[in-house]
Design a protein around this motif. Structure first.
Motif, mmCIF file in Angstrom:
data_model
loop_
_atom_site.group_PDB
_atom_site.id
_atom_site.type_symbol
_atom_site.label_atom_id
_atom_site.label_comp_id
_atom_site.label_asym_id
_atom_site.label_seq_id
_atom_site.Cartn_x
_atom_site.Cartn_y
_atom_site.Cartn_z
ATOM 1 N N MET A 1 35.682 45.135 26.064
ATOM 2 C CA MET A 1 36.167 45.348 27.422
ATOM 3 C C MET A 1 35.594 46.633 27.978
ATOM 4 O O MET A 1 35.600 47.660 27.316
ATOM 5 C CB MET A 1 37.706 45.437 27.436
ATOM 6 C CG MET A 1 38.295 45.593 28.823
ATOM 7 S SD MET A 1 40.116 45.713 28.777
ATOM 8 C CE MET A 1 40.303 47.371 28.137
ATOM 9 N N ARG A 2 35.100 46.596 29.216
ATOM 10 C CA ARG A 2 34.600 47.804 29.842
ATOM 11 C C ARG A 2 35.722 48.805 30.051
ATOM 12 O O ARG A 2 36.896 48.453 30.061
ATOM 13 C CB ARG A 2 33.942 47.457 31.185
ATOM 14 C CG ARG A 2 32.598 46.791 31.036
ATOM 15 C CD ARG A 2 32.158 46.184 32.336
ATOM 16 N NE ARG A 2 32.913 44.961 32.596
ATOM 17 C CZ ARG A 2 32.737 44.210 33.682
ATOM 18 N NH1 ARG A 2 31.863 44.568 34.592
ATOM 19 N NH2 ARG A 2 33.440 43.106 33.851
ATOM 20 N N ARG A 127 35.078 35.910 33.125
ATOM 21 C CA ARG A 127 34.073 36.629 32.343
ATOM 22 C C ARG A 127 34.689 37.590 31.340
ATOM 23 O O ARG A 127 34.181 37.779 30.243
ATOM 24 C CB ARG A 127 33.141 37.409 33.280
ATOM 25 C CG ARG A 127 32.242 36.521 34.128
ATOM 26 C CD ARG A 127 31.338 37.344 35.027
ATOM 27 N NE ARG A 127 32.012 37.718 36.266
ATOM 28 C CZ ARG A 127 32.305 38.963 36.611
ATOM 29 N NH1 ARG A 127 32.011 39.968 35.813
ATOM 30 N NH2 ARG A 127 32.898 39.215 37.769
ATOM 31 N N ASP A 128 35.795 38.213 31.720
ATOM 32 C CA ASP A 128 36.395 39.249 30.877
ATOM 33 C C ASP A 128 37.861 39.382 31.251
ATOM 34 O O ASP A 128 38.239 40.232 32.056
ATOM 35 C CB ASP A 128 35.657 40.574 31.087
ATOM 36 C CG ASP A 128 36.056 41.644 30.075
ATOM 37 O OD1 ASP A 128 37.140 41.519 29.479
ATOM 38 O OD2 ASP A 128 35.281 42.605 29.894
ATOM 39 N N SER A 129 38.705 38.534 30.679
ATOM 40 C CA SER A 129 40.122 38.521 31.058
ATOM 41 C C SER A 129 40.819 39.827 30.706
ATOM 42 O O SER A 129 41.730 40.265 31.416
ATOM 43 C CB SER A 129 40.846 37.355 30.385
ATOM 44 O OG SER A 129 40.910 37.531 28.976
ATOM 45 N N PHE A 131 39.503 42.880 30.771
ATOM 46 C CA PHE A 131 39.178 43.873 31.785
ATOM 47 C C PHE A 131 39.854 43.540 33.110
ATOM 48 O O PHE A 131 40.273 44.426 33.853
ATOM 49 C CB PHE A 131 37.663 43.955 31.974
ATOM 50 C CG PHE A 131 37.237 45.087 32.873
ATOM 51 C CD1 PHE A 131 37.498 46.406 32.534
ATOM 52 C CD2 PHE A 131 36.584 44.831 34.066
ATOM 53 C CE1 PHE A 131 37.112 47.449 33.367
ATOM 54 C CE2 PHE A 131 36.190 45.860 34.902
ATOM 55 C CZ PHE A 131 36.453 47.176 34.547
ATOM 56 N N CYS A 132 39.998 42.243 33.397
ATOM 57 C CA CYS A 132 40.696 41.823 34.609
ATOM 58 C C CYS A 132 42.144 42.317 34.594
ATOM 59 O O CYS A 132 42.639 42.865 35.578
ATOM 60 C CB CYS A 132 40.647 40.301 34.739
ATOM 61 S SG CYS A 132 41.305 39.661 36.305
#
Length: 242
Positions: A1-2, A127-129, A131-132
């Motif tokens: 995760m970003r 794409r990235d839950s 990070f969401c």
């Protein structure tokens, strides 16, 4: 995760020591009594409820309103909720006479950078839950909780997963977290709905016993766990705020 820098709670006090002390003095109390001590005696004007206005939220909100309907209620308006949830929020606000419900939205500049409207067909949640959730829930909650050394949740052990060993009082990220319903059972939750004549969330009858953001929540089948419909196909079971 970003990663986006996450604000930290003030460290001018020892939340762990405070939680231990509160647990000894109040941890075994029934939910109404625990809430009264926390709201009126221990953290007057300095405690908030964080509510998703989901399937079981009416219970904790009813108990809090019975103590003080002006207690701040933080609702994380992610922009991805079911419309039924937003309607239910307004119904409960009116029904319980909650006078300080704060609908907290994500930072628009961060959304524009990481999940812009009209962006890629695969939105951030696809794409990235993780990070969401971080962008739409974790960071907004940290902002909303600034100035509050303690907060209240409606989590329960029977939800399973990481919640199975939940205590009524704990310390997390420099704050005291109060979980008055930790020991409650599904039978007790249903009884509270009947006793207080609480309206159900519109999606409960459609098979949603746990309700989060629309893209990441589905109905559950008979016999499945309460939170089986959350983030299906992914290893995650929590959004990150707990």
């Amino acid at each position: 995760m970003r990663s986006i820098a996450r604000p930290q709670a003030p460290q001018s006090w020892d939340a762990g020591a405070a939680a231990q002390d509160l647990a000894v003095r109040y941890g075994d109390l029934a939910a109404p009594d625990l809430l009264r001590h926390m709201i009126e005696r221990e953290f007057p004007g300095r405690i908030a409820v964080v509510s998703s206005f989901g399937a079981e939220s009416a219970v904790i909100l009813t108990l809090v309103a019975a103590v003080d309907p002006a207690t701040p209620v933080i609702f994380l308006d992610t922009g991805k909720h079911f419309s039924a949830t937003l309607t239910y929020r307004d119904i409960l606000m009116d029904r319980l006479k909650l006078t300080d419900v704060r609908s907290i939205e994500p930072d628009p500049l961060q959304l524009a950078e990481h999940d812009p409207v009209g962006g890629p067909e695969d939105e951030l949640w696809q794409r990235d839950s993780g990070f969401c959730c971080h962008l739409r829930k974790v960071l907004p909650l940290e902002r909303a909780l600034e100035g509050f050394p303690a907060w209240i949740t409606g989590r329960k052990r029977f939800h399973g997963g990481e919640r199975s060993a939940l205590t009524t009082v704990e310390a997390v990220d420099g704050r005291v977290k109060i979980n008055p319903l930790a020991r409650w059972t599904p039978v007790e939750v249903a009884a509270a709905f009947r006793a207080h004549r609480l309206p159900p969330h519109p999606l409960v009858d459609e098979g949603y016993p746990s309700i989060g953001c629309a893209p990441c929540t589905r109905p559950v089948a008979i016999g499945e766990a309460v939170r089986a419909g959350r983030w299906v196909g992914l290893e995650k079971t929590e959004c990150g705020i707990h």
